[in-house]
Scaffold this motif. Sequence first.
Motif, PDB file in Angstrom:
ATOM      1  N   PRO A  31      29.879 -28.596   3.719  1.00  0.00           N
ATOM      2  CA  PRO A  31      29.058 -29.038   4.565  1.00  0.00           C
ATOM      3  C   PRO A  31      27.763 -28.812   5.171  1.00  0.00           C
ATOM      4  O   PRO A  31      27.237 -29.553   5.713  1.00  0.00           O
ATOM      5  N   GLU A  32      27.461 -27.422   5.102  1.00  0.00           N
ATOM      6  CA  GLU A  32      26.224 -26.943   5.299  1.00  0.00           C
ATOM      7  C   GLU A  32      25.782 -26.161   3.885  1.00  0.00           C
ATOM      8  O   GLU A  32      26.469 -25.188   3.451  1.00  0.00           O
ATOM      9  N   GLN A  33      25.054 -27.065   3.181  1.00  0.00           N
ATOM     10  CA  GLN A  33      24.434 -26.480   1.853  1.00  0.00           C
ATOM     11  C   GLN A  33      24.150 -25.062   1.796  1.00  0.00           C
ATOM     12  O   GLN A  33      23.337 -24.597   2.664  1.00  0.00           O
ATOM     13  N   ARG A  34      24.468 -24.375   0.714  1.00  0.00           N
ATOM     14  CA  ARG A  34      24.050 -22.999   0.479  1.00  0.00           C
ATOM     15  C   ARG A  34      23.130 -23.016  -0.718  1.00  0.00           C
ATOM     16  O   ARG A  34      23.616 -23.428  -1.656  1.00  0.00           O
ATOM     17  N   THR A  92      24.303 -35.653   3.573  1.00  0.00           N
ATOM     18  CA  THR A  92      24.507 -36.120   5.039  1.00  0.00           C
ATOM     19  C   THR A  92      25.594 -36.702   5.374  1.00  0.00           C
ATOM     20  O   THR A  92      26.095 -36.800   6.548  1.00  0.00           O
ATOM     21  N   VAL A 119      18.397 -32.809  -0.034  1.00  0.00           N
ATOM     22  CA  VAL A 119      18.603 -32.505   1.318  1.00  0.00           C
ATOM     23  C   VAL A 119      18.818 -33.839   2.209  1.00  0.00           C
ATOM     24  O   VAL A 119      19.134 -33.789   3.396  1.00  0.00           O
ATOM     25  N   SER A 139      29.500 -36.453   5.002  1.00  0.00           N
ATOM     26  CA  SER A 139      30.486 -35.725   4.403  1.00  0.00           C
ATOM     27  C   SER A 139      31.566 -36.301   3.757  1.00  0.00           C
ATOM     28  O   SER A 139      32.558 -35.735   2.927  1.00  0.00           O
TER      29      SER A 139
END
Length: 225
Positions: free
Chosen positions: A156-159, A19, A13, A21
């Motif tokens: 872009p937003e980790q799952r 962080t 993270v 992109s």
Amino acid sequence: MVTRNAFTKEALVESAFATDSLATEALTGNPLTSDAVASSSDVMRALRDPLAREFLTYVASCALPAGQSVQVSLDGETYTFEGSIGLALEWGRAHGKCNAHCQGWVSACMLARINDVGQSVPLSMRGKHKALDSDQAERDAFPQREGAYFGDLFAPEQRRFACKSPGSTLISRVCGGAGVDTQGCIVDVLGDCDDICGAPTSDGSFPNCVGGGHTTPTTVTVFRE
């Protein structure tokens, strides 16, 4: 497939690939080869971050087969990122890219290898991919099902999703603590795999798990000794 886990949640993270992109898009949009990595200023900039180098260590290990590697020289140091499992062979080819399917397999593999208890343990990783085939000897040696992992670490937003094997607390390896309370876990533990995934396949792995409103076939199930 038997492997070991030591991937830290900080690398997951906080690294530049989590962080930045531009660096992540450059990594997945080009071949996972020494020449392609070295020619990308965005990727090379990211690799100055030690956590990004740890991230790429597990990317390469999950994506590339044994015997294939990525080597880069940076600030007078040479770094080699070795392949091992081979879940994304197409990415390591001359004109390869990592599409959504590729990203799903590599992400699931990396999520399955997070360690938050400070002690690396051997894992049997299984799923609907040839690289994750297991024989009877491996299944006998690793009989305890821990849970299943899936998501997308390159979005872009980790799952970051997981489910636990009913009645098991072995997911504490990933979440830390006793494994009973998964609140605050680095992955979103959605409940029991029996409730969110399809029926287990013949090797005991869970296919087609549901998280974030999507059904994900690129799922890795972990078994322990």
